[in-house]
Motif scaffolding. Structure first.
Motif, PDB file in Angstrom:
ATOM      1  N   ASN A 132      59.086 -38.145 -35.851  1.00 46.33           N
ATOM      2  CA  ASN A 132      58.875 -38.738 -34.389  1.00 46.33           C
ATOM      3  C   ASN A 132      60.426 -39.759 -34.086  1.00 46.33           C
ATOM      4  N   GLU A 133      60.873 -39.344 -32.959  1.00 49.04           N
ATOM      5  CA  GLU A 133      62.046 -40.200 -32.799  1.00 49.04           C
ATOM      6  C   GLU A 133      61.904 -41.447 -32.617  1.00 49.04           C
ATOM      7  N   ASN A 134      60.859 -41.958 -32.342  1.00 50.66           N
ATOM      8  CA  ASN A 134      60.470 -43.520 -32.144  1.00 50.66           C
ATOM      9  C   ASN A 134      60.526 -44.429 -33.788  1.00 50.66           C
ATOM     10  N   TYR A 135      60.366 -43.306 -34.754  1.00 48.57           N
ATOM     11  CA  TYR A 135      60.017 -44.086 -35.945  1.00 48.57           C
ATOM     12  C   TYR A 135      61.364 -44.383 -36.634  1.00 48.57           C
ATOM     13  N   LYS A 136      61.680 -45.584 -37.318  1.00 50.55           N
ATOM     14  CA  LYS A 136      62.869 -45.880 -38.124  1.00 50.55           C
ATOM     15  C   LYS A 136      62.750 -46.204 -39.368  1.00 50.55           C
ATOM     16  N   THR A 137      61.474 -46.860 -39.665  1.00 50.99           N
ATOM     17  CA  THR A 137      61.296 -47.321 -41.044  1.00 50.99           C
ATOM     18  C   THR A 137      59.848 -46.904 -41.279  1.00 50.99           C
ATOM     19  N   PRO A 138      59.380 -46.640 -42.912  1.00 53.28           N
ATOM     20  CA  PRO A 138      57.953 -46.770 -43.119  1.00 53.28           C
ATOM     21  C   PRO A 138      57.036 -47.317 -42.282  1.00 53.28           C
ATOM     22  N   PHE A 139      57.380 -48.621 -41.828  1.00 50.41           N
ATOM     23  CA  PHE A 139      56.332 -49.646 -41.012  1.00 50.41           C
ATOM     24  C   PHE A 139      55.804 -48.842 -39.870  1.00 50.41           C
ATOM     25  N   ASP A 140      56.731 -48.029 -39.226  1.00 50.53           N
ATOM     26  CA  ASP A 140      56.443 -47.142 -37.997  1.00 50.53           C
ATOM     27  C   ASP A 140      55.146 -46.406 -38.289  1.00 50.53           C
ATOM     28  N   LEU A 141      55.016 -45.916 -39.617  1.00 47.52           N
ATOM     29  CA  LEU A 141      53.889 -45.066 -39.916  1.00 47.52           C
ATOM     30  C   LEU A 141      52.402 -45.714 -39.643  1.00 47.52           C
ATOM     31  N   LEU A 142      52.560 -46.949 -39.863  1.00 47.27           N
ATOM     32  CA  LEU A 142      51.251 -47.716 -39.472  1.00 47.27           C
ATOM     33  C   LEU A 142      50.488 -47.447 -38.303  1.00 47.27           C
ATOM     34  N   ASP A 143      51.343 -46.840 -37.209  1.00 51.51           N
ATOM     35  CA  ASP A 143      50.720 -46.511 -35.852  1.00 51.51           C
ATOM     36  C   ASP A 143      49.460 -45.618 -36.180  1.00 51.51           C
ATOM     37  N   PHE A 144      48.553 -46.147 -35.618  1.00 49.06           N
ATOM     38  CA  PHE A 144      47.206 -45.281 -35.643  1.00 49.06           C
ATOM     39  C   PHE A 144      47.329 -43.906 -35.210  1.00 49.06           C
ATOM     40  N   GLN A 145      48.364 -43.494 -34.153  1.00 55.44           N
ATOM     41  CA  GLN A 145      48.492 -42.192 -33.839  1.00 55.44           C
ATOM     42  C   GLN A 145      48.912 -41.430 -34.741  1.00 55.44           C
ATOM     43  N   PHE A 146      49.609 -41.982 -35.710  1.00 55.14           N
ATOM     44  CA  PHE A 146      50.168 -41.063 -36.861  1.00 55.14           C
ATOM     45  C   PHE A 146      48.933 -40.249 -37.490  1.00 55.14           C
ATOM     46  N   ASN A 147      49.280 -38.914 -37.457  1.00 58.63           N
ATOM     47  CA  ASN A 147      48.382 -38.169 -38.407  1.00 58.63           C
ATOM     48  C   ASN A 147      48.922 -36.958 -39.128  1.00 58.63           C
ATOM     49  N   ASN A 148      49.942 -36.857 -39.308  1.00 60.69           N
ATOM     50  CA  ASN A 148      50.720 -35.694 -40.055  1.00 60.69           C
ATOM     51  C   ASN A 148      50.714 -36.097 -41.655  1.00 60.69           C
ATOM     52  N   PHE A 149      49.375 -35.814 -42.251  1.00 65.61           N
ATOM     53  CA  PHE A 149      49.441 -36.555 -43.681  1.00 65.61           C
ATOM     54  C   PHE A 149      50.217 -35.777 -44.601  1.00 65.61           C
ATOM     55  N   THR A 150      50.658 -34.575 -44.520  1.00 66.96           N
ATOM     56  CA  THR A 150      51.513 -33.728 -45.332  1.00 66.96           C
ATOM     57  C   THR A 150      52.801 -34.531 -45.242  1.00 66.96           C
ATOM     58  N   PHE A 151      53.394 -35.101 -44.312  1.00 67.21           N
ATOM     59  CA  PHE A 151      54.693 -35.694 -44.078  1.00 67.21           C
ATOM     60  C   PHE A 151      54.556 -36.655 -45.242  1.00 67.21           C
ATOM     61  N   LEU A 152      53.719 -37.586 -45.503  1.00 66.96           N
ATOM     62  CA  LEU A 152      53.722 -38.460 -46.419  1.00 66.96           C
ATOM     63  C   LEU A 152      54.036 -37.879 -47.754  1.00 66.96           C
ATOM     64  N   ASP A 153      53.544 -36.729 -48.087  1.00 72.27           N
ATOM     65  CA  ASP A 153      53.791 -36.254 -49.504  1.00 72.27           C
ATOM     66  C   ASP A 153      55.291 -35.714 -49.586  1.00 72.27           C
ATOM     67  N   ASN A 154      55.768 -35.344 -48.261  1.00 71.46           N
ATOM     68  CA  ASN A 154      57.331 -35.125 -48.381  1.00 71.46           C
ATOM     69  C   ASN A 154      58.195 -36.016 -48.465  1.00 71.46           C
ATOM     70  N   LEU A 155      57.661 -37.360 -47.891  1.00 72.58           N
ATOM     71  CA  LEU A 155      58.683 -38.407 -47.884  1.00 72.58           C
ATOM     72  C   LEU A 155      58.198 -39.197 -49.231  1.00 72.58           C
ATOM     73  N   ALA A 156      57.419 -38.954 -50.029  1.00 68.83           N
ATOM     74  CA  ALA A 156      57.175 -39.643 -51.226  1.00 68.83           C
ATOM     75  C   ALA A 156      58.540 -39.475 -52.346  1.00 68.83           C
ATOM     76  N   PRO A 157      58.589 -38.436 -52.438  1.00 70.62           N
ATOM     77  CA  PRO A 157      59.801 -38.101 -53.490  1.00 70.62           C
ATOM     78  C   PRO A 157      61.235 -38.956 -53.251  1.00 70.62           C
ATOM     79  N   ILE A 158      61.428 -39.030 -51.938  1.00 69.91           N
ATOM     80  CA  ILE A 158      62.658 -39.678 -51.670  1.00 69.91           C
ATOM     81  C   ILE A 158      62.577 -41.128 -51.953  1.00 69.91           C
TER      82      ILE A 158
END
Length: 334
Positions: free
Chosen positions: A160-186
């Motif tokens: 999402n072009e508006n996302y800059k830090t993981p705090f932005d994932l607290l947006d209730f409209q976020f629903n791509n849960f597999t993205f979290l599994d991709n972010l976790a190893p980093i």
């Protein structure tokens, strides 16, 4: 809301509490702990044991704890509580319910219901917002690592072009849960290892023990979606399948369900579809009444630096104002 908080502080509890039309309140929590809960510290204010016991003592001073059977009778129009009463519940099926909360409630003689997500029982998986919280903690811990921060930002902006830090994932409209599994190893986060090591959720054995101790157990959906963001068919599936699994697995003589997040915007058609499969449901709209007589609204008690008395005074004041303007009852579309 701030104005109501300030105003409520100056009004005696009895002035707001007595002569209130509804004798039942339904307070709810998630967990109680003296330790920081690494999966929820950015999401929920968790009261410590002292704060929780003070809340319970206040409730016992002004209300009578009631059993699930009373709510079932109220829903069927067979009974009205004569004395001010409370029905206590806890969402998400967290381990603290067994380790900390149940012993306190047993000692004080307070019944309660524990609502579990069937996908998370026995620590098989973890709620997506708890995943976000774990990622946030690791990000904060390592945000001086510029290489890591840049990699995280790059992945976030692709999502999402508006996302800059993981705090932005607290947006209730976020629903791509597999993205979290991709972010976790980093961020060097291993969700499976966290579940194995920390075991945040109740186990089947613990739930069975809670039932033997006299507590109630209900469903909280399969995997905790935000209901108004999913289709009505999926809402019905999340409700009925989780209730059925919970009832069958634990051989329960009742069928109860607490909505994850909120029951806002759910139409009458949804409640009609689940009616054959669920006895009672529970929302999170505070002291409001519902046109659905089998749906009981609850009050969140997890507010930082707010005692049970302060929270309830605000709820009573807010409810009185709503009654004056004719908005004290939740009405639903067809």
């Amino acid at each position: 809301m701030r104005f109501l908080n300030s105003l409520a502080n100056f009004i005696p509890f009895k002035a707001l509490f007595y002569n209130f039309q509804n004798n039942l309140i339904c307070p709810f929590y998630h967990a109680v702990s003296n330790e920081k809960l690494l999966y929820s510290n950015h999401l929920i204010y968790t009261k410590n044991v002292k704060e929780f016991e003070e809340d319970i003592d206040f409730l016992l001073k002004h209300y009578k704890p009631t059993e699930l059977s009373s709510l079932l009778k109220i829903a069927q129009g067979e009974n009205e509580l004569k004395a001010p009463s409370f029905f206590l519940s806890f969402d998400d099926g967290l381990r603290e319910c067994y380790d900390i909360i149940a012993p306190i409630l047993l000692r004080k003689g307070v019944p309660a219901a524990f609502f579990i997500n069937t996908a998370f029982l026995d620590n098989r998986d973890i709620f997506y917002r708890y995943k976000i919280n774990l990622l946030l903690n690791k990000y904060i811990e390592n945000r001086t690592n510029k290489s890591m921060v840049n990699k995280v930002r790059e992945l976030l902006t692709k999502e999402n072009e508006n996302y800059k830090t993981p705090f932005d994932l607290l947006d209730f409209q976020f629903n791509n849960f597999t993205f979290l599994d991709n972010l976790a190893p980093i961020l060097s986060v291993d969700f499976g290892n966290f579940l194995e090591t920390n075991k945040p959720y109740l186990t089947t054995t613990q739930v069975e023990h809670l039932i033997k101790q006299g507590f109630y157990v209900g469903a909280h959906s399969i995997d905790h979606p935000l209901f108004y963001t999913i289709s009505e068919n999926e809402q019905v599936r999340q409700t009925t399948e989780s209730v059925q699994q919970t009832v069958e697995q634990f051989r329960l003589p009742y069928r109860i369900f607490a909505f994850p997040f909120t029951d806002a915007y759910l139409p009458l058609s949804f409640f009609k579809k689940i009616e054959p499969f669920v006895d009672l449901t529970f929302g999170t709209a505070g002291l409001k009444k519902d046109v659905i007589t089998t749906n009981f609204q609850r009050i969140s008690m997890e507010k930082k630096n707010r005692s049970a008395e302060q929270i309830l005074k605000q709820e009573y004041l807010y409810s009185k104002i709503k009654r004056v303007i004719g908005k004290e009852k939740i009405r639903r579309n067809q």
